[in-house]
Design a protein around this motif. Structure first.
Motif, PDB file in Angstrom:
ATOM      1  N   MET A 199       0.841  -1.188   0.000  1.00 14.45           N
ATOM      2  CA  MET A 199       0.000   0.000   0.000  1.00 14.45           C
ATOM      3  C   MET A 199       0.884   1.249   0.000  1.00 14.45           C
ATOM      4  O   MET A 199       1.935   1.296   0.647  1.00 14.45           O
ATOM      5  CB  MET A 199      -0.918   0.013   1.225  1.00 14.45           C
ATOM      6  CG  MET A 199      -1.796  -1.233   1.374  1.00 14.45           C
ATOM      7  SD  MET A 199      -2.936  -1.493  -0.014  1.00 14.45           S
ATOM      8  CE  MET A 199      -4.173  -0.244   0.349  1.00 14.45           C
ATOM      9  N   CYS A 202      -2.322   7.448  -1.722  1.00 16.43           N
ATOM     10  CA  CYS A 202      -3.043   7.716  -2.973  1.00 16.43           C
ATOM     11  C   CYS A 202      -2.551   9.042  -3.558  1.00 16.43           C
ATOM     12  O   CYS A 202      -2.443  10.051  -2.841  1.00 16.43           O
ATOM     13  CB  CYS A 202      -4.544   7.807  -2.705  1.00 16.43           C
ATOM     14  SG  CYS A 202      -5.232   6.358  -1.888  1.00 16.43           S
ATOM     15  N   LYS A 206      -8.838  10.422  -8.355  1.00 14.17           N
ATOM     16  CA  LYS A 206      -9.557   9.214  -8.775  1.00 14.17           C
ATOM     17  C   LYS A 206      -9.203   8.022  -7.895  1.00 14.17           C
ATOM     18  O   LYS A 206     -10.088   7.285  -7.433  1.00 14.17           O
ATOM     19  CB  LYS A 206      -9.233   8.917 -10.235  1.00 14.17           C
ATOM     20  CG  LYS A 206      -9.965   7.707 -10.809  1.00 14.17           C
ATOM     21  CD  LYS A 206      -9.626   7.521 -12.288  1.00 14.17           C
ATOM     22  CE  LYS A 206     -10.341   6.297 -12.866  1.00 14.17           C
ATOM     23  NZ  LYS A 206     -10.022   6.108 -14.309  1.00 14.17           N
ATOM     24  N   SER A 207      -7.900   7.793  -7.651  1.00 12.95           N
ATOM     25  CA  SER A 207      -7.496   6.643  -6.845  1.00 12.95           C
ATOM     26  C   SER A 207      -7.940   6.819  -5.394  1.00 12.95           C
ATOM     27  O   SER A 207      -8.311   5.867  -4.717  1.00 12.95           O
ATOM     28  CB  SER A 207      -5.990   6.426  -6.914  1.00 12.95           C
ATOM     29  OG  SER A 207      -5.283   7.538  -6.377  1.00 12.95           O
ATOM     30  N   CYS A 208      -7.921   8.066  -4.894  1.00 17.11           N
ATOM     31  CA  CYS A 208      -8.370   8.327  -3.525  1.00 17.11           C
ATOM     32  C   CYS A 208      -9.856   7.996  -3.378  1.00 17.11           C
ATOM     33  O   CYS A 208     -10.273   7.349  -2.420  1.00 17.11           O
ATOM     34  CB  CYS A 208      -8.105   9.795  -3.179  1.00 17.11           C
ATOM     35  SG  CYS A 208      -8.691  10.275  -1.532  1.00 17.11           S
ATOM     36  N   GLN A 209     -10.668   8.445  -4.350  1.00 17.82           N
ATOM     37  CA  GLN A 209     -12.101   8.170  -4.270  1.00 17.82           C
ATOM     38  C   GLN A 209     -12.380   6.676  -4.310  1.00 17.82           C
ATOM     39  O   GLN A 209     -13.228   6.176  -3.570  1.00 17.82           O
ATOM     40  CB  GLN A 209     -12.838   8.874  -5.410  1.00 17.82           C
ATOM     41  CG  GLN A 209     -14.354   8.659  -5.346  1.00 17.82           C
ATOM     42  CD  GLN A 209     -15.118   9.543  -6.314  1.00 17.82           C
ATOM     43  OE1 GLN A 209     -14.596  10.548  -6.786  1.00 17.82           O
ATOM     44  NE2 GLN A 209     -16.355   9.179  -6.592  1.00 17.82           N
ATOM     45  N   ALA A 210     -11.648   5.933  -5.189  1.00 14.28           N
ATOM     46  CA  ALA A 210     -11.858   4.484  -5.266  1.00 14.28           C
ATOM     47  C   ALA A 210     -11.518   3.815  -3.942  1.00 14.28           C
ATOM     48  O   ALA A 210     -12.242   2.926  -3.466  1.00 14.28           O
ATOM     49  CB  ALA A 210     -11.010   3.906  -6.400  1.00 14.28           C
ATOM     50  N   ALA A 211     -10.405   4.225  -3.305  1.00 10.42           N
ATOM     51  CA  ALA A 211     -10.012   3.628  -2.034  1.00 10.42           C
ATOM     52  C   ALA A 211     -11.006   3.984  -0.937  1.00 10.42           C
ATOM     53  O   ALA A 211     -11.337   3.153  -0.078  1.00 10.42           O
ATOM     54  CB  ALA A 211      -8.604   4.089  -1.655  1.00 10.42           C
ATOM     55  N   CYS A 236      -4.806  12.137   0.352  1.00  9.67           N
ATOM     56  CA  CYS A 236      -6.056  11.414   0.636  1.00  9.67           C
ATOM     57  C   CYS A 236      -6.138  11.087   2.119  1.00  9.67           C
ATOM     58  O   CYS A 236      -5.227  10.465   2.678  1.00  9.67           O
ATOM     59  CB  CYS A 236      -6.060  10.130  -0.202  1.00  9.67           C
ATOM     60  SG  CYS A 236      -7.631   9.246  -0.247  1.00  9.67           S
ATOM     61  N   SER A 260       2.069  12.074   1.122  1.00 10.83           N
ATOM     62  CA  SER A 260       2.364  10.848   1.867  1.00 10.83           C
ATOM     63  C   SER A 260       2.830  11.127   3.292  1.00 10.83           C
ATOM     64  O   SER A 260       3.162  10.208   4.031  1.00 10.83           O
ATOM     65  CB  SER A 260       3.429  10.032   1.118  1.00 10.83           C
ATOM     66  OG  SER A 260       4.626  10.789   0.967  1.00 10.83           O
ATOM     67  N   CYS A 272      -3.640   3.519  -0.875  1.00  8.33           N
ATOM     68  CA  CYS A 272      -4.038   2.866  -2.129  1.00  8.33           C
ATOM     69  C   CYS A 272      -3.086   1.718  -2.443  1.00  8.33           C
ATOM     70  O   CYS A 272      -1.916   1.750  -2.036  1.00  8.33           O
ATOM     71  CB  CYS A 272      -3.986   3.874  -3.283  1.00  8.33           C
ATOM     72  SG  CYS A 272      -5.370   5.038  -3.333  1.00  8.33           S
ATOM     73  N   PRO A 273      -3.553   0.686  -3.195  1.00  9.98           N
ATOM     74  CA  PRO A 273      -2.639  -0.386  -3.614  1.00  9.98           C
ATOM     75  C   PRO A 273      -1.508   0.181  -4.470  1.00  9.98           C
ATOM     76  O   PRO A 273      -1.723   1.038  -5.335  1.00  9.98           O
ATOM     77  CB  PRO A 273      -3.532  -1.335  -4.424  1.00  9.98           C
ATOM     78  CG  PRO A 273      -4.923  -1.024  -3.983  1.00  9.98           C
ATOM     79  CD  PRO A 273      -4.929   0.433  -3.647  1.00  9.98           C
TER      80      PRO A 273
END
Length: 301
Positions: A199, A202, A206-211, A236, A260, A272-273
């Motif tokens: 991990m 993010c 877009k990646s933040c919303q998905a997570a 995020c 980060s 996020c992954p």
């Protein structure tokens, strides 16, 4: 080209009434006829035959009082010898597949239970019990007061590698006691679960919303949009308590370092992954181009 057909079975003279009748019926012949039974003795022709013309054409007969030589002698027309499939040779008989004995694996649990009279009274044992299961050395040790003891064997073994009974004839160490033990072997352990994906912070809205959605968080809230600029916290994040608990936000005007950085509670970084490394990407399977074979026809025009 299509594969070659299998070779025709070898044929021999039928040597019994039963095999003759089966071969005659398979050929569509009448079993006996013209006033004669199918099988008889005292006939000039021995063995299995029919006629290809005349009164008895299409009828099958078996002269049963001949030896193997007489039953296979050539016949004069209109008599024709009926042939039977040759019995299989030893080389043609496929041995049955071996009965599977289980999977070879590491991590099987080997359990011993003391079964001699003293053991059945609940006594344990004090010796350092060891024995071989195939190529694997199994160390049980003493029983620490129990009638039963187990250990996990971390070398490859099959379930039937262990003897069913252990006593002074097959344990290691040369002890001369009269104890004996029943042995049971457990199943292979289940495979280890795949490692959790690495991990990282993010780095996009877009990646933040998905997570956040995957974590069941609300997208923005408390009077604020999900994404914004000029906020103190970048990247995020969510809250684990307070007015904004369970809401996700993305400070979009930070660089990778700012996105980060650790956050002070009640803010909590949403992760996020990590993107796959080049070594983790499986190349697509090659597109099949057809079967390799001999005997193809090449045409020029």
């Amino acid at each position: 080209p299509p594969p070659s057909p299998p070779p025709a079975p070898a044929m021999v003279a039928c040597d019994s009434e039963k095999s003759c009748q089966a071969a005659a019926e398979a050929a569509g012949l009448q079993i006996g006829g013209g006033g004669y039974d199918f099988a008889g003795t005292g006939w000039k022709s021995k063995g299995c035959y029919t006629y290809n013309s005349g009164k008895y054409e299409g009828m099958a007969f078996f002269g049963s009082d001949g030896d193997a030589v007489a039953m296979s002698e050539p016949l004069d027309e209109p008599k024709v010898r009926i042939m039977c499939p040759a019995p299989p040779r030893a080389d043609d008989i496929t041995a049955p597949a071996p009965v599977p004995v289980g999977e070879e694996c590491t991590g099987r649990t080997v359990t011993v239970k003391r079964m001699d009279p003293n053991g059945l009274d609940g006594h344990g044992w004090g010796m350092r019990l060891e024995f071989m299961c195939g190529d694997s050395k199994v160390h049980i040790g003493n029983s620490r007061g129990s009638q039963t003891q187990s250990t996990v064997v971390n070398t490859e073994m099959l379930p039937d590698d262990c003897p069913a009974r252990i006593d002074k004839s097959n344990w290691l160490g040369g002890y001369g006691y009269g104890d004996f033990f029943d042995v049971t072997v457990g199943e292979c352990p289940p495979p280890s679960p795949p490692p959790a994906p690495a991990m990282v912070a993010c780095d996009s809205e877009k990646s933040c919303q998905a997570a956040a959605e995957a974590a069941g968080l609300q997208i923005g809230g408390g009077g604020y949009d999900f994404a914004g600029t000029g906020w103190k916290s970048k990247g995020c994040y969510t809250y684990n308590s307070g007015k904004y608990e369970g809401m996700a936000f993305f400070g979009s005007d930070g660089d990778a370092v700012a996105m980060s950085e650790p956050l002070d509670e009640p803010k909590v970084r949403i992760m996020c992954p990590a993107p796959p490394r080049a070594d983790d990407i499986t190349a697509p399977a090659p597109v099949p181009v057809g079967e390799e074979c001999t005997g193809r026809t090449v045409t020029v025009k």
